[in-house]
Design an enzyme around this catalytic site. Structure first.
Site, PDB file in Angstrom:
ATOM      1  CE  LYS A  54      14.089  55.555 -22.150  1.00  0.00           C
ATOM      2  NZ  LYS A  54      12.890  56.190 -22.588  1.00  0.00           N
ATOM      3  CG  ASP A 103      18.713  58.186 -22.886  1.00  0.00           C
ATOM      4  OD1 ASP A 103      19.627  57.990 -22.090  1.00  0.00           O
ATOM      5  OD2 ASP A 103      17.968  59.229 -22.655  1.00  0.00           O
TER       6      ASP A 103
END
Length: 217
Positions: free
Chosen positions: A128, A147
């Site tokens: 991420k 996320d």
DNA sequence: CTCCCGATAT
DNA sequence: ATATCAGGAG
């Protein structure tokens, strides 16, 4: 078994959903404040389980005190911990920031890496964070930053059956057009923050509620 | 899987 | 009081 709803999930449906969401958030800009890849990396590490607003408040002061890779690499972990205290996970994050800065100096010539493989070697950096640094720091769109918001919306919209962020990223990569990869993550995040809120989703005002298997209206 | 962890909204 | 916030490591 047999309790998983058969979601008629296809590329066309995804493109319809995303087009509607993009219309809601035309300028899906990143909310973290930064002036260079190093600041972006630090800010993104700090953003774990913390609001971007709080991160910006901290980095506004932090980046005046620490302005180079060397500053972070040589930082005292307890002092840095105090400087980032309000972002939570402060001891871990301080350790990760110092460790990353040291590795950047020893292995990457003092420059924040611009490849996924190298970024993932930095402590505290997963896919991420790496995707964000690549995209916003270097304009390299390789993947999708998955996320908590992207995970939740992808599942509720029936875009994935997976819960692992890495698998969700692959599912979204297959569904999305290449030109949509850049804004997909931020658009889903904004919709997750404004409408499809984790605790109490506002399905009544959601532009894709007709297409959403989880819609409550 | 658990742990790290303060700030905020409900 | 509790769930949640641009997650990642052990």
């Amino acid at each position: 078994m047999a309790t998983i709803p058969p979601v008629p999930d296809n590329t066309e449906n995804f493109n319809h959903v995303f087009k509607l969401l993009q219309g809601e958030y035309p300028d899906a800009e990143p909310m973290l404040h930064f002036k260079n890849p190093l600041e972006l990396l630090i800010a993104t590490i700090l953003s774990a389980q913390c609001t971007d607003k709080q991160v910006n408040k901290v980095t506004q002061v932090l980046f005046k005190k620490y302005s180079s890779v060397e500053d972070f690499a040589n930082a005292d972990i307890n002092e840095l911990g105090k400087d980032i205290y309000t972002t939570g996970f402060y001891h871990q994050k301080a350790k990760h920031i110092i460790g990353s800065a040291q590795l950047i100096l020893t292995e990457f010539g003092g420059k924040v890496p611009d490849t996924m493989e190298e970024l993932l070697k930095l402590p505290g950096v997963g896919r991420k964070t790496a995707n964000i640094v690549l995209a916003r720091g270097y304009n390299i769109i390789e993947g999708i930053a998955v996320d908590t918001h992207v995970t939740r919306l992808s599942q509720k919209l029936g875009l994935t059956q997976n819960s692992d962020p890495g698998k969700i990223e692959l599912d979204l990569m297959e569904l999305a057009k290449k030109e949509d990869l850049e804004n997909l993550s931020m658009t889903l995040i904004l919709h997750g923050r404004n409408v499809c809120i984790a605790r109490r989703p506002k399905c009544g005002v959601c532009v894709v509620n007709k297409l959403c298997p989880s819609s409550e209206v």
